[in-house]
Design an enzyme around this catalytic site. Structure first.
Site, PDB file in Angstrom:
ATOM      1  N   LEU A   4       0.831  -1.201   0.000  1.00 30.11           N
ATOM      2  CA  LEU A   4       0.000   0.000   0.000  1.00 30.11           C
ATOM      3  C   LEU A   4       0.867   1.254   0.000  1.00 30.11           C
ATOM      4  CD1 LEU A   4      -2.647  -1.230   2.598  1.00 30.11           C
ATOM      5  CD2 LEU A   4      -2.810  -1.233   0.096  1.00 30.11           C
ATOM      6  N   PRO A   5       0.271   2.425  -0.304  1.00 33.46           N
ATOM      7  CA  PRO A   5       1.088   3.628  -0.466  1.00 33.46           C
ATOM      8  C   PRO A   5       1.873   4.065   0.775  1.00 33.46           C
ATOM      9  CG  PRO A   5      -1.075   3.949  -1.465  1.00 33.46           C
ATOM     10  CD  PRO A   5      -1.131   2.644  -0.723  1.00 33.46           C
TER      11      PRO A   5
ATOM     12  N   LYS B 100       8.683  11.221  -0.087  1.00 35.56           N
ATOM     13  CA  LYS B 100       8.018  10.470   0.998  1.00 35.56           C
ATOM     14  C   LYS B 100       9.060   9.696   1.819  1.00 35.56           C
ATOM     15  CE  LYS B 100       5.906   6.113   1.550  1.00 35.56           C
ATOM     16  NZ  LYS B 100       5.509   4.873   0.922  1.00 35.56           N
TER      17      LYS B 100
ATOM     18  N   THR C 193       6.374   0.668   1.935  1.00 36.46           N
ATOM     19  CA  THR C 193       7.392   1.462   2.640  1.00 36.46           C
ATOM     20  C   THR C 193       6.659   2.392   3.597  1.00 36.46           C
ATOM     21  OG1 THR C 193       8.842   1.413   0.711  1.00 36.46           O
ATOM     22  CG2 THR C 193       9.278   3.105   2.368  1.00 36.46           C
TER      23      THR C 193
ATOM     24  N   LYS D 157      15.291   0.167   4.907  1.00 39.23           N
ATOM     25  CA  LYS D 157      14.781   0.785   3.678  1.00 39.23           C
ATOM     26  C   LYS D 157      15.003   2.309   3.697  1.00 39.23           C
ATOM     27  CE  LYS D 157      12.170   1.516   0.004  1.00 39.23           C
ATOM     28  NZ  LYS D 157      12.584   1.205  -1.355  1.00 39.23           N
TER      29      LYS D 157
END
Ligand code: NAD
Length: 300
Positions: free
Chosen positions: A65-66, A250, A100, A175
């Site tokens: 998902l975003p 982001k 992420t 990450k």
């Protein structure tokens, strides 16, 4: 592992789930967008009517998902008031979130899952949409190593590298560290090339000199940001496709928030974050590849 629920059939999720289908898994997919559901069906998945239905009797359930808020609301429910997926699924299902998101968000969801007796891994990826399509992603996994072993065949169907970074949230920390370095490296590469060109050097010659010298890095090897130097990279097609500036902003935001939480000093990451935000507002570059930072230094 046989039956896999998969939620979030977007640019990354769709090819990842399609690779599970190709590897022989029974994949039940769901996305809130009709177009994504149709693509999932074309790729050979069964399509469920909801995330809860996709998770029903699944051996593993994967989300792609975003951002943090989407993951928290899926698993925990809106405003943490319950009625999230965790309240409505079987405890045998292994949860794997590949989105992420903020490390603290990943820990919050994993802790809530544990309280429901459900195992969860955070497993963000590197490799972009090309890696998702070619099944060459790198997975950075946080959580219990025994659960990683249970999921190893799934990771192998979607990627070529799997690392156990540590306990819950550690995959997300790895990450954000990787993408902080990627951003700094790309900005530095664009800046060096612009300096050379301002002195009259040919960007291809300078790129080759630096690639074979101590400044050599991933951008110079495979992702040169200067137009005309390398074929088949976003710089060769007006920076379309690739890893979007919006996503890099982001991820740098996640890195900056995390640095503040743990009291780490990250001036390079902070400057890269500022430069990418300036690029987005000055050149409307949010939907361009992140190597378009070259435009901040040299207008084409
Ligand atoms: P995307 O926007 O293309 O896909 C996200 C999908 O999730 C969309 O189809 C959306 O409709 C769906 N969705 C949102 N909320 C939902 C919900 N509640 N239930 C079901 N579906 C829902 O994004 P993407 O590029 O696939 O990225 C997904 C994640 O992977 C992000 O966290 C991103 O940072 C990360 N990532 C992306 C890349 C890349 O190159 N695109 C690379 C590495 C990591």
């Amino acid at each position: 592992m046989k039956r896999i629920g998969f939620v979030g059939l977007g640019n990354m999720g769709l090819p990842m789930a399609a690779n599970l289908v190709k590897a022989g898994y029974e994949v039940v997919g769901f996305d809130i967008q009709q177009r994504a559901r149709a693509r999932g069906s074309d790729a050979g998945m069964k399509i469920a009517e909801s995330a809860v239905a996709a998770a029903h009797r699944a051996d593993a359930f994967i989300s792609m998902l975003p951002a943090s808020e989407h993951v928290e609301s899926l698993y925990l429910g809106v405003d943490g008031e319950g009625a999230g997926l965790l309240d409505r699924m079987e405890s045998e299902t292994l949860l794997i979130d590949c989105s992420t998101i903020a490390p603290q968000s990943a820990r919050r969801v994993a802790t809530a899952a544990q309280e429901c007796g459900i195992a969860m891994l955070d497993a963000p990826v590197s490799g972009g949409t090309a890696g998702a399509e070619k099944a060459t992603l790198t997975f950075m996994v946080g959580g219990d190593a025994r659960h990683l072993e249970r999921a190893r065949s799934l990771f192998a169907a979607m990627g070529s590298n799997v690392f156990h970074a540590g306990p819950s949230g550690a995959g997300q920390v790895a990450k954000v560290c990787n993408n902080l370095l990627l951003a700094v490296q790309m900005v530095g590469t664009a800046e060096s090339l612009a300096l050379g060109v301002a002195n009259g050097l040919d960007p291809a010659t300078l790129s080759e000199i630096m690639r074979r010298s101590s400044g050599g890095n991933w951008a110079l090897q495979v992702y040169n940001p200067f137009p005309g130097v390398m074929p088949d990279v976003p710089a060769a097609r007006g920076y379309r496709g690739g890893f979007l500036v919006n996503l890099m902003i982001k991820d740098l935001g996640l890195a900056m928030d995390n640095a503040q939480t743990v009291g780490a000093d990250t001036p390079m990451g902070s400057l890269a974050h500022d430069l990418y935000r300036a690029l987005r507002s000055e050149y409307d570059a949010g939907d361009l590849d992140f190597s378009s930072i070259q435009r901040h230094y040299i207008e084409e």
